[in-house]
Design a protein around this motif. Structure first.
Motif, PDB file in Angstrom:
ATOM      1  N   LEU A 196       5.218   0.321   8.956  1.00 33.72           N
ATOM      2  CA  LEU A 196       4.967   1.287   7.889  1.00 33.72           C
ATOM      3  C   LEU A 196       5.639   0.863   6.590  1.00 33.72           C
ATOM      4  O   LEU A 196       5.090   1.058   5.498  1.00 33.72           O
ATOM      5  N   ILE A 211      -4.173   2.473   6.377  1.00 35.17           N
ATOM      6  CA  ILE A 211      -3.579   3.336   5.346  1.00 35.17           C
ATOM      7  C   ILE A 211      -3.494   2.565   4.026  1.00 35.17           C
ATOM      8  O   ILE A 211      -3.793   3.102   2.952  1.00 35.17           O
ATOM      9  N   VAL A 261      -7.044   9.189   3.150  1.00 36.25           N
ATOM     10  CA  VAL A 261      -6.139   8.683   2.105  1.00 36.25           C
ATOM     11  C   VAL A 261      -6.925   8.383   0.827  1.00 36.25           C
ATOM     12  O   VAL A 261      -6.459   8.645  -0.284  1.00 36.25           O
ATOM     13  N   THR A 315      -8.550   7.801   8.887  1.00 31.20           N
ATOM     14  CA  THR A 315      -7.327   7.911   8.088  1.00 31.20           C
ATOM     15  C   THR A 315      -7.519   7.258   6.726  1.00 31.20           C
ATOM     16  O   THR A 315      -7.081   7.788   5.697  1.00 31.20           O
ATOM     17  N   MET A 316      -8.182   6.097   6.704  1.00 31.73           N
ATOM     18  CA  MET A 316      -8.462   5.412   5.440  1.00 31.73           C
ATOM     19  C   MET A 316      -9.283   6.304   4.509  1.00 31.73           C
ATOM     20  O   MET A 316      -8.996   6.408   3.304  1.00 31.73           O
ATOM     21  N   TRP A 356      -0.266   9.712  -4.928  1.00 32.65           N
ATOM     22  CA  TRP A 356       0.503   8.696  -4.187  1.00 32.65           C
ATOM     23  C   TRP A 356       1.597   8.090  -5.055  1.00 32.65           C
ATOM     24  O   TRP A 356       2.675   7.768  -4.565  1.00 32.65           O
ATOM     25  N   GLY A 373      -6.755   2.420   2.568  1.00 31.18           N
ATOM     26  CA  GLY A 373      -7.071   3.742   2.045  1.00 31.18           C
ATOM     27  C   GLY A 373      -6.524   3.924   0.640  1.00 31.18           C
ATOM     28  O   GLY A 373      -7.183   4.508  -0.235  1.00 31.18           O
ATOM     29  N   THR A 379       4.718   0.837   2.464  1.00 28.09           N
ATOM     30  CA  THR A 379       5.606   1.697   1.677  1.00 28.09           C
ATOM     31  C   THR A 379       6.286   0.919   0.561  1.00 28.09           C
ATOM     32  O   THR A 379       6.419   1.408  -0.568  1.00 28.09           O
ATOM     33  N   GLY A 426      -8.091   4.885  12.571  1.00 26.32           N
ATOM     34  CA  GLY A 426      -7.665   4.232  11.341  1.00 26.32           C
ATOM     35  C   GLY A 426      -8.692   4.354  10.232  1.00 26.32           C
ATOM     36  O   GLY A 426      -8.334   4.559   9.054  1.00 26.32           O
ATOM     37  N   LEU A 477      -3.048   0.790  12.134  1.00 24.15           N
ATOM     38  CA  LEU A 477      -3.031   2.060  11.417  1.00 24.15           C
ATOM     39  C   LEU A 477      -2.422   1.898  10.026  1.00 24.15           C
ATOM     40  O   LEU A 477      -2.939   2.432   9.040  1.00 24.15           O
ATOM     41  N   VAL A 478      -1.337   1.121   9.933  1.00 26.36           N
ATOM     42  CA  VAL A 478      -0.681   0.908   8.637  1.00 26.36           C
ATOM     43  C   VAL A 478      -1.588   0.139   7.689  1.00 26.36           C
ATOM     44  O   VAL A 478      -1.683   0.455   6.500  1.00 26.36           O
TER      45      VAL A 478
END
Length: 379
Positions: free
Chosen positions: A121, A365, A69, A65-66, A77, A368, A125, A62, A361-362
């Protein structure tokens, strides 16, 4: 020169992006995750397996990933927001047909190497697409009825799909997140007053209907409400979870029983001790001081996010940062309220502390995106 052209020309490159990273925020997130590792080690009886070690690997993934992103310009984005939203909706639809069932609910898609929960997610989003919508919409149209219907549709569409899984907790969080985004964007207070008044009227009607010919809920649903209001009415049944949680919270006192000395968790009286109810394990072992310390770290995360949003002159970046911060706040506020008996048990994890892959993980993100907005803001 348009803002997009200006952003492209002033985008930092190379090492400068790393230097511009909001490092205090990254350190705070790691500190919170570190507390989670300790608690998962404790509830496993002093073992890194089966929970602490996988959680560490997930956080490492994670964190990377951050960073990835964060390095991507924030205008990218914004331009991809509708596509990301559409993909998230498609994943929610796929859950209906190919979803994996667990604990009586169909919420996951098995990817082989991990189980993805699309509803998690969607929490981030939804923030992205609403921030992009209100960045595009002129300020003088924000409160006009026609332009209020569009974000409501963006919110209610995924909520409907998530309710079918069923997942009431995530549905409530999506509605709350969407409402916060609309409020931050400047939608007139009268819309919120109308929704609140309607909700109060609906709740009143539900209670008034009990025992009548037009009863609006089934008897078992009313029993769940009774258990929430008075867990002692069914201490070995529906009220068992919250009763044991309160015992653990109370037994910790000011300083706690000591690390790995919690009787409720070690003797397995505490349900879901590594996920939804991990805060009660922390409070029992580290006491009031430990619980307040974690709450203090969460507060500092919010402070750094809000400070970054206030300094950013880009409307999309500011709304996005505040939206992610609001989602993070709702996560820990609902979880803590739930385990203390102040809210119904709806299965919301404690952010970065509870065991779980999709939620962590979300969130990373989401942070990020906050870092991307911070790195690429006009200087």
């Amino acid at each position: 020169m348009s803002y997009l052209e200006y952003s492209v020309k002033t985008t930092p490159t190379g090492l400068r992006k790393v230097l511009y990273l909001n490092w205090p925020l990254a350190i705070l997130l790691t500190a919170v995750a570190g507390i989670g590792f300790l608690m998962l080690y404790s509830v496993a009886g002093g073992s890194f397996t089966p929970w602490a070690e996988p959680q560490m690997k997930r956080y490492a993934l994670g964190f990377v990933t951050m960073l990835i992103v964060a390095m991507i310009p924030i205008w990218f984005w914004r331009n991809m927001s509708m596509l990301i939203y559409a993909v998230s909706l498609i994943l929610l639809v796929l859950v209906e047909f190919f979803g994996t069932v667990g604990m009586g609910a169909q919420r996951w898609i098995d990817l082989g190497f991990m189980r993805l929960q699309p509803s998690e997610l969607m929490k981030v989003t939804l923030v992205i697409v609403l921030a992009a919508y209100y960045d595009w919409l002129p300020l003088n149209r924000v409160s006009r009825p026609l332009w209020v219907l569009a974000p409501m549709a963006l919110i209610l569409l995924p909520v409907t799909l998530v309710l079918r899984q069923p997942d009431l907790g995530t549905s409530i969080l999506l509605i709350a997140t969407g409402g916060v985004m609309m409020f931050l964007a400047g939608v007139h207070w009268a819309y919120f007053a109308t929704v609140i008044a309607f909700s109060v009227g609906l709740i009143t009607a539900v209670f008034q209907s009990r025992g009548t010919d037009w009863q609006m809920l089934a008897n078992y649903q009313f029993r769940r409400i009774d258990t929430f209001l008075d867990p002692s009415s069914d201490p070995l049944g529906a009220g068992y979870h919250i009763t044991q949680s309160k015992i653990a919270l109370g037994s910790g006192g000011w300083t706690g029983r000591g690390f790995m000395q919690g009787t409720q968790s070690r003797l397995n009286f505490l349900p879901e001790k590594h996920t939804d109810f991990i805060f009660t394990t922390l409070a029992e072992e580290l006491g009031f001081i430990g619980g307040v310390s974690l709450l203090g770290l969460y507060t500092l995360v919010l402070v750094f996010c809000i400070a970054s949003a206030l300094k950013n002159r880009d409307r999309f970046s500011s709304l996005l940062t505040l939206g992610v911060a609001s989602t993070f706040f709702l996560f820990f506020a609902v979880n803590m309220s739930m385990v203390m008996g102040l809210a119904p048990v709806v299965g919301v994890p404690l952010p970065l502390v509870s065991y779980g892959g999709s939620a962590m993980l979300v969130l990373m993100i989401g942070f990020g995106l906050v870092q991307s907005a911070h790195i690429h803001k006009p200087r």
